[in-house]
Design a protein around this motif. Structure first.
Motif, mmCIF file in Angstrom:
data_model
loop_
_atom_site.group_PDB
_atom_site.id
_atom_site.type_symbol
_atom_site.label_atom_id
_atom_site.label_comp_id
_atom_site.label_asym_id
_atom_site.label_seq_id
_atom_site.Cartn_x
_atom_site.Cartn_y
_atom_site.Cartn_z
ATOM 1 N N SER A 22 0.837 -1.197 0.000
ATOM 2 C CA SER A 22 0.000 0.000 0.000
ATOM 3 C C SER A 22 0.870 1.244 0.000
ATOM 4 C CB SER A 22 -0.922 -0.002 1.216
ATOM 5 O OG SER A 22 -0.171 0.165 2.405
ATOM 6 N N THR A 23 0.269 2.368 -0.377
ATOM 7 C CA THR A 23 1.013 3.633 -0.401
ATOM 8 C C THR A 23 1.525 4.000 0.997
ATOM 9 O OG1 THR A 23 -0.400 4.338 -2.238
ATOM 10 C CG2 THR A 23 0.962 6.018 -1.188
ATOM 11 N N PRO A 24 0.708 3.896 2.067
ATOM 12 C CA PRO A 24 1.237 4.213 3.406
ATOM 13 C C PRO A 24 2.389 3.294 3.823
ATOM 14 C CG PRO A 24 -1.165 4.237 3.432
ATOM 15 C CD PRO A 24 -0.764 3.672 2.106
ATOM 16 N N ASP A 25 2.281 2.003 3.489
ATOM 17 C CA ASP A 25 3.369 1.078 3.850
ATOM 18 C C ASP A 25 4.639 1.415 3.090
ATOM 19 O OD1 ASP A 25 1.799 -0.291 5.617
ATOM 20 O OD2 ASP A 25 1.258 -1.894 4.224
ATOM 21 N N LEU A 26 4.484 1.828 1.838
ATOM 22 C CA LEU A 26 5.649 2.225 1.047
ATOM 23 C C LEU A 26 6.283 3.478 1.640
ATOM 24 C CD1 LEU A 26 7.296 1.425 -1.402
ATOM 25 C CD2 LEU A 26 5.700 2.701 -2.851
ATOM 26 N N LEU A 27 5.450 4.417 2.085
ATOM 27 C CA LEU A 27 5.960 5.619 2.744
ATOM 28 C C LEU A 27 6.787 5.253 3.975
ATOM 29 C CD1 LEU A 27 6.085 8.677 3.334
ATOM 30 C CD2 LEU A 27 3.875 8.432 4.515
ATOM 31 N N LYS A 28 6.266 4.329 4.792
ATOM 32 C CA LYS A 28 6.986 3.938 6.011
ATOM 33 C C LYS A 28 8.343 3.317 5.691
ATOM 34 C CE LYS A 28 6.486 1.434 10.356
ATOM 35 N NZ LYS A 28 7.898 1.019 10.340
ATOM 36 N N LYS A 29 8.388 2.458 4.657
ATOM 37 C CA LYS A 29 9.659 1.830 4.276
ATOM 38 C C LYS A 29 10.672 2.893 3.842
ATOM 39 C CE LYS A 29 8.232 -2.861 3.038
ATOM 40 N NZ LYS A 29 9.253 -3.541 3.875
ATOM 41 N N LEU A 30 10.214 3.860 3.080
ATOM 42 C CA LEU A 30 11.116 4.919 2.617
ATOM 43 C C LEU A 30 11.574 5.795 3.786
ATOM 44 C CD1 LEU A 30 9.247 5.884 -0.663
ATOM 45 C CD2 LEU A 30 11.515 4.849 -0.517
ATOM 46 N N GLN A 31 10.669 6.069 4.703
ATOM 47 C CA GLN A 31 11.048 6.851 5.890
ATOM 48 C C GLN A 31 12.049 6.088 6.747
ATOM 49 O OE1 GLN A 31 7.177 7.682 7.560
ATOM 50 N NE2 GLN A 31 7.059 9.707 6.594
ATOM 51 N N ASP A 32 11.871 4.773 6.823
ATOM 52 C CA ASP A 32 12.829 3.939 7.570
ATOM 53 C C ASP A 32 14.218 3.979 6.935
ATOM 54 O OD1 ASP A 32 10.863 3.240 9.339
ATOM 55 O OD2 ASP A 32 10.437 1.291 8.424
ATOM 56 N N GLU A 33 14.261 4.234 5.620
ATOM 57 C CA GLU A 33 15.549 4.354 4.919
ATOM 58 C C GLU A 33 16.151 5.740 5.056
ATOM 59 O OE1 GLU A 33 17.293 1.952 3.211
ATOM 60 O OE2 GLU A 33 15.839 0.541 4.067
ATOM 61 N N GLY A 34 15.425 6.661 5.738
ATOM 62 C CA GLY A 34 15.964 7.993 5.997
ATOM 63 C C GLY A 34 15.437 9.106 5.114
ATOM 64 N N TYR A 35 14.445 8.797 4.259
ATOM 65 C CA TYR A 35 13.894 9.837 3.375
ATOM 66 C C TYR A 35 12.815 10.624 4.128
ATOM 67 C CZ TYR A 35 16.295 7.411 -0.401
ATOM 68 O OH TYR A 35 17.256 6.850 -1.190
ATOM 69 N N ARG A 36 12.961 11.957 4.152
ATOM 70 C CA ARG A 36 12.018 12.830 4.843
ATOM 71 C C ARG A 36 10.981 13.320 3.836
ATOM 72 N NH1 ARG A 36 16.000 16.476 8.762
ATOM 73 N NH2 ARG A 36 16.888 14.692 9.904
ATOM 74 N N ILE A 37 9.946 12.513 3.672
ATOM 75 C CA ILE A 37 8.908 12.801 2.689
ATOM 76 C C ILE A 37 7.550 12.528 3.305
ATOM 77 C CG2 ILE A 37 10.300 12.351 0.611
ATOM 78 C CD1 ILE A 37 9.225 9.510 0.605
ATOM 79 N N ASP A 38 6.497 12.991 2.609
ATOM 80 C CA ASP A 38 5.142 12.746 3.093
ATOM 81 C C ASP A 38 4.383 11.874 2.089
ATOM 82 O OD1 ASP A 38 4.479 14.425 0.983
ATOM 83 O OD2 ASP A 38 4.215 16.181 2.278
ATOM 84 N N ILE A 39 3.134 11.557 2.433
ATOM 85 C CA ILE A 39 2.338 10.654 1.614
ATOM 86 C C ILE A 39 2.068 11.234 0.236
ATOM 87 C CG2 ILE A 39 0.108 11.534 2.423
ATOM 88 C CD1 ILE A 39 0.945 7.807 1.878
ATOM 89 N N ARG A 40 1.924 12.550 0.143
ATOM 90 C CA ARG A 40 1.653 13.163 -1.154
ATOM 91 C C ARG A 40 2.848 13.021 -2.094
ATOM 92 N NH1 ARG A 40 -1.639 18.820 0.191
ATOM 93 N NH2 ARG A 40 -3.504 17.803 1.107
ATOM 94 N N THR A 41 4.053 13.095 -1.550
ATOM 95 C CA THR A 41 5.257 12.925 -2.379
ATOM 96 C C THR A 41 5.313 11.509 -2.939
ATOM 97 O OG1 THR A 41 6.465 14.537 -1.045
ATOM 98 C CG2 THR A 41 7.776 13.059 -2.420
ATOM 99 N N VAL A 42 5.002 10.528 -2.096
ATOM 100 C CA VAL A 42 5.007 9.135 -2.547
ATOM 101 C C VAL A 42 3.954 8.924 -3.627
ATOM 102 C CG1 VAL A 42 4.660 6.740 -1.853
ATOM 103 C CG2 VAL A 42 5.884 8.296 -0.343
ATOM 104 N N GLN A 43 2.759 9.468 -3.425
ATOM 105 C CA GLN A 43 1.692 9.327 -4.423
ATOM 106 C C GLN A 43 2.104 9.954 -5.749
ATOM 107 O OE1 GLN A 43 -1.415 11.236 -2.182
ATOM 108 N NE2 GLN A 43 -2.266 9.284 -1.435
ATOM 109 N N ARG A 44 2.706 11.141 -5.678
ATOM 110 C CA ARG A 44 3.145 11.823 -6.892
ATOM 111 C C ARG A 44 4.229 11.032 -7.607
ATOM 112 N NH1 ARG A 44 4.721 16.141 -4.690
ATOM 113 N NH2 ARG A 44 6.965 15.704 -4.702
ATOM 114 N N ASP A 45 5.189 10.506 -6.850
ATOM 115 C CA ASP A 45 6.277 9.718 -7.451
ATOM 116 C C ASP A 45 5.745 8.459 -8.118
ATOM 117 O OD1 ASP A 45 8.045 11.594 -6.543
ATOM 118 O OD2 ASP A 45 8.796 10.376 -4.869
ATOM 119 N N LEU A 46 4.823 7.777 -7.442
ATOM 120 C CA LEU A 46 4.263 6.536 -7.996
ATOM 121 C C LEU A 46 3.511 6.804 -9.297
ATOM 122 C CD1 LEU A 46 2.987 4.879 -4.695
ATOM 123 C CD2 LEU A 46 4.749 3.941 -6.200
#
Length: 334
Positions: A22-46
């Protein structure tokens, strides 16, 4: 540069169907890798990556939040590209080690095998896979048929260290139901054997996979007998079928020049000794395990090998020769 790296991480986290993320789970994985982003950034990138046509992943249409996945037949994305040496390694694994792999690993490697095929097309190494083979010294037999459903359960049990309940036919006996505690797999000739214990017993069994007819995974952990090692079990000669456990004999045989050359290049034991008796015959002595496999091997040489010692083994072969003589002299073939 951070954006490009984030794109690669994002693509790496998206699984192949039937898996999804899911988009929220993908956001969490990226945040765990150190990326400071929000859900809208992930949605836009996808949306941007998916719409580009370069990366054929997609999303579910009837779920909220959206779940993203690669189609089953999507080619594996790999950077840097697979080298020809790596491709050859994958093809050798596919050809020679495929039976040894857990089923889940085979599924994951399927795309690597396809990628290896395309990589080797333009490489001089492409022909190597057609130039190497492994063959057996024994008579070639067709492989025993193993139930696919049983194999799936058995591999999962070994992988997850869990027991399974099974229906098994021991030799010519009626079907029996076992609780099997799996310890390891042995590939021997045309058959596959499971080394295991049953219920809470400690004695080790060898169960032929083709004799299983049903199997069901249990939510019960495997219990490994104290001191058990698959390598040690094999080294003890258990798959050579010892007549007396851990019993060795000093074997003395009379052989001809051809057998002498063969056994000089591949000795029976580290203490093997060969002495010449006359122009055409030799005497060989070696310390070996007293097993049924030894008897089968000696019989395969027929009259080219004569057992001299130990006396009990010579007497066994004398009795065998007499029995064969009676069989072949009792009548003519029809």
């Amino acid at each position: 540069m951070d954006t490009i790296l984030r794109y690669f991480e994002m693509l790496r986290f998206i699984p192949k169907e039937p898996g999804s993320i899911s988009t929220p789970d993908l956001l969490k994985k990226l945040q765990d890798e150190g990326y400071r982003i929000d859900i809208r950034t992930v949605q836009r990138d996808l949306n941007k990556l998916s719409a580009s046509g370069l990366f054929p992943f997609t999303s579910s249409e009837d779920s909220k939040p959206l779940c993203w996945f690669w189609p089953k037949d999507a080619p594996r994305l790999q950077l840097p590209l697979m080298t020809a040496d790596e491709a050859l390694t994958f093809k050798l694994v596919e050809q020679f080690l495929n039976p040894l792999l857990p089923l889940s690993v085979k599924d994951q490697l399927a795309n690597y095998f396809l990628l290896a095929d395309s990589t080797l097309k333009a490489s001089p190494l492409a022909n190597w896979i057609d130039k190497v083979r492994i063959i057996s010294n024994n008579q070639t037999l067709l492989p025993a048929e193993i139930d696919d459903a049983v194999l799936t359960v058995l591999y999962e049990a070994l992988l997850k260290n869990r027991r399974f309940a099974a229906t098994y036919r021991p030799h010519k006996n009626k079907l029996k139901t076992y609780e099997v505690n799996p310890l390891g797999l042995i590939f021997k000739g045309s058959a596959v054997y499971l080394v295991a214990t049953l219920w809470e017993y400690q004695d080790i069994k060898q169960l032929a996979l083709h004799r299983f007819s049903q199997a069901m995974l249990l939510d019960k952990k495997v219990a490994v007998p104290s001191g058990f090692s698959l390598d040690a079990y094999i080294a003890e000669g258990e798959f050579d079928y010892p007549t007396i456990p851990e019993h060795t004999i000093r074997l003395t045989i009379k052989i001809n020049g051809g057998i002498k050359k063969y056994l000089s290049e591949t000795p029976l034991s580290t203490d093997q000794q060969v002495t010449q008796l006359d122009d055409s015959t030799y005497q060989l002595q070696a310390t070996v395990k007293d097993t049924l496999q030894l008897r089968w091997w000696l019989r395969s040489f027929a009259a080219d090998v004569e057992v001299l010692e130990p006396l009990f083994l010579r007497e066994e072969f004398t009795a065998t020769v007499k029995a064969l003589s009676q069989i072949y002299q009792s009548g003519t073939a029809t």
